[in-house]
Design a protein around this motif. Sequence first.
Motif, mmCIF file in Angstrom:
data_model
loop_
_atom_site.group_PDB
_atom_site.id
_atom_site.type_symbol
_atom_site.label_atom_id
_atom_site.label_comp_id
_atom_site.label_asym_id
_atom_site.label_seq_id
_atom_site.Cartn_x
_atom_site.Cartn_y
_atom_site.Cartn_z
ATOM 1 N N SER A 1 17.901 19.845 -37.604
ATOM 2 C CA SER A 1 17.455 18.455 -37.637
ATOM 3 C C SER A 1 18.529 17.533 -36.795
ATOM 4 O O SER A 1 18.523 16.330 -36.436
ATOM 5 N N CYS A 2 19.404 18.319 -35.828
ATOM 6 C CA CYS A 2 20.256 17.436 -34.914
ATOM 7 C C CYS A 2 19.658 17.323 -33.588
ATOM 8 O O CYS A 2 20.551 17.266 -32.674
ATOM 9 N N ASP A 3 18.312 17.488 -33.351
ATOM 10 C CA ASP A 3 17.771 17.573 -32.004
ATOM 11 C C ASP A 3 18.247 16.416 -31.182
ATOM 12 O O ASP A 3 18.762 16.655 -30.255
ATOM 13 N N GLU A 4 18.128 15.125 -31.684
ATOM 14 C CA GLU A 4 18.429 14.070 -30.932
ATOM 15 C C GLU A 4 20.038 13.790 -30.548
ATOM 16 O O GLU A 4 20.349 13.494 -29.598
ATOM 17 N N ASP A 5 20.541 14.172 -31.763
ATOM 18 C CA ASP A 5 22.127 14.063 -31.540
ATOM 19 C C ASP A 5 22.622 14.812 -30.544
ATOM 20 O O ASP A 5 23.553 14.600 -29.665
ATOM 21 N N LEU A 6 21.954 16.093 -30.311
ATOM 22 C CA LEU A 6 22.675 17.173 -29.578
ATOM 23 C C LEU A 6 22.575 16.640 -28.007
ATOM 24 O O LEU A 6 23.037 16.998 -27.099
ATOM 25 N N ARG A 7 21.423 15.886 -27.827
ATOM 26 C CA ARG A 7 21.053 15.392 -26.482
ATOM 27 C C ARG A 7 21.976 14.604 -25.880
ATOM 28 O O ARG A 7 22.236 14.283 -24.725
ATOM 29 N N GLU A 8 22.969 13.832 -26.919
ATOM 30 C CA GLU A 8 24.052 12.941 -26.760
ATOM 31 C C GLU A 8 25.355 13.653 -26.367
ATOM 32 O O GLU A 8 26.028 12.883 -25.666
ATOM 33 N N VAL A 9 25.610 14.678 -26.550
ATOM 34 C CA VAL A 9 26.702 15.474 -25.964
ATOM 35 C C VAL A 9 26.992 15.655 -24.681
ATOM 36 O O VAL A 9 25.982 15.990 -23.840
ATOM 37 N N SER A 10 28.102 15.536 -24.162
ATOM 38 C CA SER A 10 28.452 15.460 -22.714
ATOM 39 C C SER A 10 28.310 16.841 -22.214
ATOM 40 O O SER A 10 28.361 17.897 -22.974
ATOM 41 N N GLY A 11 28.122 16.814 -20.989
ATOM 42 C CA GLY A 11 27.840 18.258 -20.243
ATOM 43 C C GLY A 11 28.872 19.019 -20.268
ATOM 44 O O GLY A 11 28.775 20.296 -20.413
ATOM 45 N N GLU A 12 30.007 18.469 -20.084
ATOM 46 C CA GLU A 12 31.379 19.216 -19.953
ATOM 47 C C GLU A 12 31.514 19.986 -21.574
ATOM 48 O O GLU A 12 31.938 21.104 -21.207
ATOM 49 N N ARG A 13 31.121 19.471 -22.512
ATOM 50 C CA ARG A 13 31.585 19.945 -23.894
ATOM 51 C C ARG A 13 30.302 20.956 -23.967
ATOM 52 O O ARG A 13 30.640 22.081 -24.502
ATOM 53 N N ILE A 14 29.307 20.904 -23.525
ATOM 54 C CA ILE A 14 28.162 21.764 -23.861
ATOM 55 C C ILE A 14 28.555 23.021 -22.839
ATOM 56 O O ILE A 14 28.501 23.972 -23.321
ATOM 57 N N LEU A 15 28.922 22.701 -21.628
ATOM 58 C CA LEU A 15 29.190 23.831 -20.776
ATOM 59 C C LEU A 15 30.361 24.818 -21.247
ATOM 60 O O LEU A 15 30.160 25.972 -21.356
ATOM 61 N N TYR A 16 31.318 24.202 -21.956
ATOM 62 C CA TYR A 16 32.350 25.050 -22.412
ATOM 63 C C TYR A 16 31.918 25.927 -23.664
ATOM 64 O O TYR A 16 32.260 27.158 -23.494
ATOM 65 N N GLU A 17 30.936 25.541 -24.636
ATOM 66 C CA GLU A 17 30.684 26.374 -25.559
ATOM 67 C C GLU A 17 29.501 27.423 -24.823
ATOM 68 O O GLU A 17 29.407 28.526 -25.276
ATOM 69 N N LEU A 18 28.691 27.001 -24.094
ATOM 70 C CA LEU A 18 27.519 27.811 -23.483
ATOM 71 C C LEU A 18 28.347 28.898 -22.687
ATOM 72 O O LEU A 18 27.886 30.280 -22.802
#
Length: 546
Positions: free
Chosen positions: A219-236
């Motif tokens: 259910s977090c599809d839209e919310d996830l799109r708003e996360v910054s690229g730097e934070r996503i990069l860290y987890e990925l």
Amino acid sequence: MATWCPGPCFAGTPCDGRLPLRPHDSTPFKYPMSALVDPVQPLLKAHRRLASDLADLCREVNHEVYLVGGSVRDAILGRTVRDLDLTLAADGLALGRKLADRLRCPFVPLDDTDRTGRVVLRRRFTIDISSFKGDSLEADLRKRDFTINAMAVRLSDVLDGRPSVIDPLGGAADLAARRLKAVSETSFRDDPLRVLRAFRLAGQFSLDITPRTEAWIASCDEDLREVSGERILYELSLIMGRRRAADQVSAMFRSGVFGSLFPGWMETPSTSPSTSPTTSLFRCLERTDRLIERDVFQEDQGLYAHLTGFKTKMAGDRSNLWILRFASLLVCVIRNVGIDPDLDLVEGAAGGASSGTAGGAAENTALDLVEGAADRLRLSKRERQALHQLVFGAARLLEGAVSRELDDEALCRILRGSKDDTPGAALLALAHAPDEDNEAKGAGGRIAKAARRLLRLYTRYRTLRAEGLVLNGEDIMDDLGLAEGPEIGRLLVKLESIQTKHDIRTREQARKLLYGDAAHGPAGAGDQAGTGDQAGAGDQAGAEIA
């Protein structure tokens, strides 16, 4: 003791794989003294005054200082605690700065809102100190992400050698049962990045995400799109930098997480009658993992000798391995979505400017997909370059060998495009090669043979880069009577290709292959140098030398 038991048991009683804790009971449970003390000792010994200064801190706030989060989880698992997470009923930022001043250690303010700061000790140990998130410890724990991170231990009890776990949400029981359970649906609303953290923790500790948590993630599809690229990069990078990442990456793909992060990745999936895109993706990612781990049962075509540098750091704390697995995922997406790689458009584009396209797959080229992913994650220049060279090097090898044997000139083109990432491109081609029993009969063998020959050329290329060309620009200008200019550069590229393909031992051999039969060709001899056409006398001479 059962191998999956995550932590210590009652003193003097046998372990049957179950933690002796009462789920959903906030009453502290007394562990054997060493159970929660030993994992913290290396950190406490990182500074000679740390234990005494922490004891002083406890007294200043009436002992309302607690180990929380990953510190407790790791201690239960018997892992050395390198990052101590403390929370207290006071101003964490002010007391953290005060502790750092006492220890004469660096202090880093992390969050003014949550009043959080970090004390940096030697040997890369850290202490994060924050204020309660709420008006009590239990309120704080209920605002955390997952139950396994919602346990606490009073710090003064740890220092006194009598620790007890406060576990109102049953995190220890979930850890014992290999369950990853979100504290509540608001955990993901408060911070959508926890979606990625869920898959990271599931892979790191071999946990199964509960069905309810999976529903909340979906259910977090839209919310996830708003996360910054730097934070996503860290987890990925953490997820894909771990061993055997195929399971979790496939689960993320199946759950639609990548579709949320990278629009266009899953819009028009191919519909192969023999296998689903997710099944194909898992198989290719698993092969990628096996090749990275140098699986002795996987035919490597001479690859393993070239993998020694892949665990080195590429940018910050991120290693080459994560970008290699991410490139493997992108190759899967390009092939599954059915996008033409458009390899001719990629010539010279590696690490170049972004195309700026992030639309649907119908409008995208493979270059758009790669550039869009690099832009979304804000990759470093080196990571962006590596992603291009890995994805399109593998794509050239796969596309070229599907219907024919690749000649040395085609392999040299791949080598020039992939450069030092050539072994990674070869690894991805082997991982994504079709099985011999499917409709692309014979293609797998041709790809394996091409990868083996490419790696042999790469070995010669590395030697050539270390020793240099037998002729330099001035030699070529003197031989052909040419002025300095682009033509000399094209001839040097051609010479590099010739020396990569052939065992050139003398300058005269190089001249014969570079200019033709005449030792010193006419000034116009270089006109065809940039075409890569080796069908003339140079090829005949090279065949005799090779």
